[in-house]
Design an enzyme around this catalytic site. Structure first.
Site, PDB file in Angstrom:
ATOM      1  N   LEU A  64       0.568  -1.529   0.277  1.00 34.36           N
ATOM      2  CA  LEU A  64      -0.127   0.196   0.089  1.00 34.36           C
ATOM      3  C   LEU A  64       1.116   1.299  -0.231  1.00 34.36           C
ATOM      4  CD1 LEU A  64      -2.646  -1.096   3.359  1.00 34.36           C
ATOM      5  CD2 LEU A  64      -2.742  -1.385   0.014  1.00 34.36           C
ATOM      6  N   PRO A  65       0.360   2.533   0.275  1.00 31.68           N
ATOM      7  CA  PRO A  65       1.245   3.426  -0.657  1.00 31.68           C
ATOM      8  C   PRO A  65       1.538   4.263   0.621  1.00 31.68           C
ATOM      9  CG  PRO A  65      -1.317   3.794  -1.320  1.00 31.68           C
ATOM     10  CD  PRO A  65      -1.059   3.020  -0.970  1.00 31.68           C
ATOM     11  N   THR A  95       6.016   0.679   2.329  1.00 33.93           N
ATOM     12  CA  THR A  95       7.240   2.148   2.402  1.00 33.93           C
ATOM     13  C   THR A  95       6.559   3.359   3.365  1.00 33.93           C
ATOM     14  OG1 THR A  95       8.633   1.591   0.822  1.00 33.93           O
ATOM     15  CG2 THR A  95       9.113   3.217   2.711  1.00 33.93           C
ATOM     16  N   LYS A 170      14.971   1.201   4.238  1.00 33.79           N
ATOM     17  CA  LYS A 170      14.291   1.295   3.409  1.00 33.79           C
ATOM     18  C   LYS A 170      14.505   2.462   3.353  1.00 33.79           C
ATOM     19  CE  LYS A 170      11.949   1.718  -0.470  1.00 33.79           C
ATOM     20  NZ  LYS A 170      12.574   1.464  -1.418  1.00 33.79           N
ATOM     21  N   LYS A 245       6.957  11.482   0.557  1.00 33.88           N
ATOM     22  CA  LYS A 245       7.193  10.721   1.790  1.00 33.88           C
ATOM     23  C   LYS A 245       7.660  10.426   2.249  1.00 33.88           C
ATOM     24  CE  LYS A 245       5.570   6.625   1.016  1.00 33.88           C
ATOM     25  NZ  LYS A 245       5.665   5.064   1.240  1.00 33.88           N
TER      26      LYS A 245
HETATM   27  P1  NAD Z   1       0.788   2.482  -6.056  1.00 24.87           P
HETATM   28  O1  NAD Z   1       0.166   3.658  -5.887  1.00 24.87           O
HETATM   29  O2  NAD Z   1       1.417   2.865  -7.703  1.00 24.87           O
HETATM   30  O3  NAD Z   1      -0.362   1.276  -5.931  1.00 24.87           O
HETATM   31  C1  NAD Z   1      -0.535   1.368  -4.301  1.00 24.87           C
HETATM   32  C2  NAD Z   1      -1.940   0.324  -4.764  1.00 24.87           C
HETATM   33  O4  NAD Z   1      -2.713   0.205  -3.449  1.00 24.87           O
HETATM   34  C3  NAD Z   1      -3.279   1.565  -5.714  1.00 24.87           C
HETATM   35  O5  NAD Z   1      -3.138   0.617  -6.335  1.00 24.87           O
HETATM   36  C4  NAD Z   1      -3.919   1.158  -4.137  1.00 24.87           C
HETATM   37  O6  NAD Z   1      -5.876   1.345  -4.974  1.00 24.87           O
HETATM   38  C5  NAD Z   1      -4.219   0.371  -3.809  1.00 24.87           C
HETATM   39  N1  NAD Z   1      -4.860   0.612  -2.149  1.00 24.87           N
HETATM   40  C6  NAD Z   1      -4.402   2.038  -1.053  1.00 24.87           C
HETATM   41  N2  NAD Z   1      -5.829   1.509  -0.430  1.00 24.87           N
HETATM   42  C7  NAD Z   1      -5.675   0.202   0.089  1.00 24.87           C
HETATM   43  C8  NAD Z   1      -6.818  -0.958   0.057  1.00 24.87           C
HETATM   44  N3  NAD Z   1      -7.495   0.052   1.790  1.00 24.87           N
HETATM   45  N4  NAD Z   1      -7.530  -2.043   0.057  1.00 24.87           N
HETATM   46  C9  NAD Z   1      -6.886  -2.498  -1.042  1.00 24.87           C
HETATM   47  N5  NAD Z   1      -6.216  -1.580  -2.298  1.00 24.87           N
HETATM   48  C10 NAD Z   1      -5.515  -0.446  -1.512  1.00 24.87           C
HETATM   49  O7  NAD Z   1       1.882   2.369  -5.303  1.00 24.87           O
HETATM   50  P2  NAD Z   1       3.338   1.129  -5.810  1.00 24.87           P
HETATM   51  O8  NAD Z   1       4.470   2.380  -6.481  1.00 24.87           O
HETATM   52  O9  NAD Z   1       2.867   0.515  -6.000  1.00 24.87           O
HETATM   53  O10 NAD Z   1       3.848   1.889  -4.197  1.00 24.87           O
HETATM   54  C11 NAD Z   1       3.948   1.121  -3.430  1.00 24.87           C
HETATM   55  C12 NAD Z   1       4.374   1.000  -1.606  1.00 24.87           C
HETATM   56  O11 NAD Z   1       5.477   0.488  -2.115  1.00 24.87           O
HETATM   57  C13 NAD Z   1       4.498   2.240  -1.494  1.00 24.87           C
HETATM   58  O12 NAD Z   1       4.805   1.826  -0.533  1.00 24.87           O
HETATM   59  C14 NAD Z   1       5.742   2.825  -1.837  1.00 24.87           C
HETATM   60  O13 NAD Z   1       6.769   4.008  -1.502  1.00 24.87           O
HETATM   61  C15 NAD Z   1       6.524   1.849  -2.203  1.00 24.87           C
HETATM   62  N6  NAD Z   1       7.767   1.326  -3.188  1.00 24.87           N
HETATM   63  C16 NAD Z   1       7.563   1.704  -5.006  1.00 24.87           C
HETATM   64  C17 NAD Z   1       8.481   1.533  -5.807  1.00 24.87           C
HETATM   65  C18 NAD Z   1       8.083   1.619  -7.147  1.00 24.87           C
HETATM   66  O14 NAD Z   1       8.864   1.804  -8.096  1.00 24.87           O
HETATM   67  N7  NAD Z   1       6.798   1.821  -7.642  1.00 24.87           N
HETATM   68  C19 NAD Z   1      10.030   0.751  -5.473  1.00 24.87           C
HETATM   69  C20 NAD Z   1       9.859   0.590  -4.439  1.00 24.87           C
HETATM   70  C21 NAD Z   1       8.834   0.942  -3.206  1.00 24.87           C
END
Ligand code: NAD
Length: 294
Positions: A64-65, A95, A170, A245
């Site tokens: 999740l975000p 994260t 992280k 964030k």
């Molecule tokens: P994103 O916003 O693409 O995806 C998050 C998903 O969570 C969305 O599809 C949203 O609809 C869903 N969501 C939110 N609340 C929810 C709930 N209560 N129930 C079900 N689904 C829910 O984000 P992302 O890029 O996939 O990143 C996710 C996490 O990973 C973050 O914490 C980010 O910091 C970390 N991260 C991202 C990357 C990257 O390159 N994108 C790399 C490393 C770490």
């Protein structure tokens, strides 16, 4: 294994696909219907709610975000801690703040549940290719239980320490990443403004002492590298708001531990400024736009 997977965004979607490919039975849920549909087409099972995905799972994974999403998923009367079996291993890959990871894991422990924090590094390409690095916080026993499942999505699995330690490591990594991405963008623009071709300059720096991950794998200047967000209008990848964030989490941790983080603080200001100009949903390498007229 029966795996429940919640949060199918840029990272969670491809991670869940790799679990399906590895032969697990994966029940998926996201608030966005199209994200769920894409996974069902890849062989996962549709869940109509987070509770539905969690019931009966051997392993429950969330991606999740931010902290508040993790708290609202697991805690409270409707929270999943009131739904999952005591035998379910809970792995949160989001994260989030280390203190949130610690407090949520401690509520889990109070209910007889096992939860670990396992944030990832490696970006969307790492998620798609199954080459992520997992940075895990939790007991050795729980991390050992999680390892075979994490190995279906990643190449390196590190145990950083007890609950929350994965998040601390992280956050340190991402603060460094923001600093080096900003510095790389600044250096390329300096060269371009002085008549250099960004491709030639990038090749030179990649074989010189300025070499770093951004230059090698994620060049921020459009057209230098294929298949990276900078060559696709900064779409996809790791969002500016997510990086902002993570830098906020780094600053909070610095305050609590009285650490001095001047480079991280500057990177946080740059990313906040960039986001305030409407770039929040672009990939974080778009920090190049702060320095260049693209
Ligand atoms: P994103 O916003 O693409 O995806 C998050 C998903 O969570 C969305 O599809 C949203 O609809 C869903 N969501 C939110 N609340 C929810 C709930 N209560 N129930 C079900 N689904 C829910 O984000 P992302 O890029 O996939 O990143 C996710 C996490 O990973 C973050 O914490 C980010 O910091 C970390 N991260 C991202 C990357 C990257 O390159 N994108 C790399 C490393 C770490």
């Amino acid at each position: 294994m029966d795996i429940g997977f919640i949060g199918l965004g840029h990272m969670g979607g491809p991670m869940a696909k790799n679990l399906v490919k590895a032969g697990h039975s994966v029940k998926v849920f996201d608030l966005v219907d199209s994200a769920v549909t894409a996974l069902v087409e890849a062989g996962a099972t549709l869940s109509t709610s987070a509770q539905d995905a969690a019931i009966g799972a051997d392993v429950l994974i969330s991606m999740l975000p931010a902290s508040q999403h993790v708290e609202s998923l697991y805690l409270g009367e409707q929270g999943l801690f009131n739904t999952v079996d005591s035998s379910t291993l809970i792995i949160d890959c989001s994260t989030i703040a280390p203190e949130t990871a610690r407090s949520v894991a401690s509520v889990a422990a109070g209910k007889g549940l096992t939860m670990i924090d396992a944030p990832v590094s490696g970006g969307t390409a790492g998620a798609a290719n199954g080459t992520l690095t997992f940075i895990v916080g939790g007991s050795e026993e729980a991390v050992n239980r999680a390892t075979p499942v994490l190995e279906n999505m990643g190449k390196n699995i590190f145990r950083a320490g007890d609950s929350g330690a994965g998040q601390v490591a992280k956050i340190c990594n991402n603060m460094l990443l923001a600093v080096l991405m900003s510095g790389t963008a600044e250096a390329i623009q300096l060269g371009v403004a002085n008549g250099l071709d960004p491709r030639v300059l990038s090749d030179i720096m990649q074989k010189s002492s300025g070499r770093n991950w951004a230059l090698e794998l994620y060049n921020p200047y459009p057209g230098v590298m294929e298949s990276v967000p900078s060559s696709n209008d900064y779409q996809g990848g790791f969002g500016v708001d997510l990086m902002a964030k993570d830098l906020g989490l780094a600053m909070e941790s610095a305050l609590q531990s009285r650490s001095s983080t001047p480079m991280g603080a500057l990177a946080r200001s740059l990313y906040a400024m960039h986001s305030s100009k409407g770039a929040g949903k672009l990939d974080f390498s778009s920090i190049q736009k702060l320095f260049s007229e693209l």
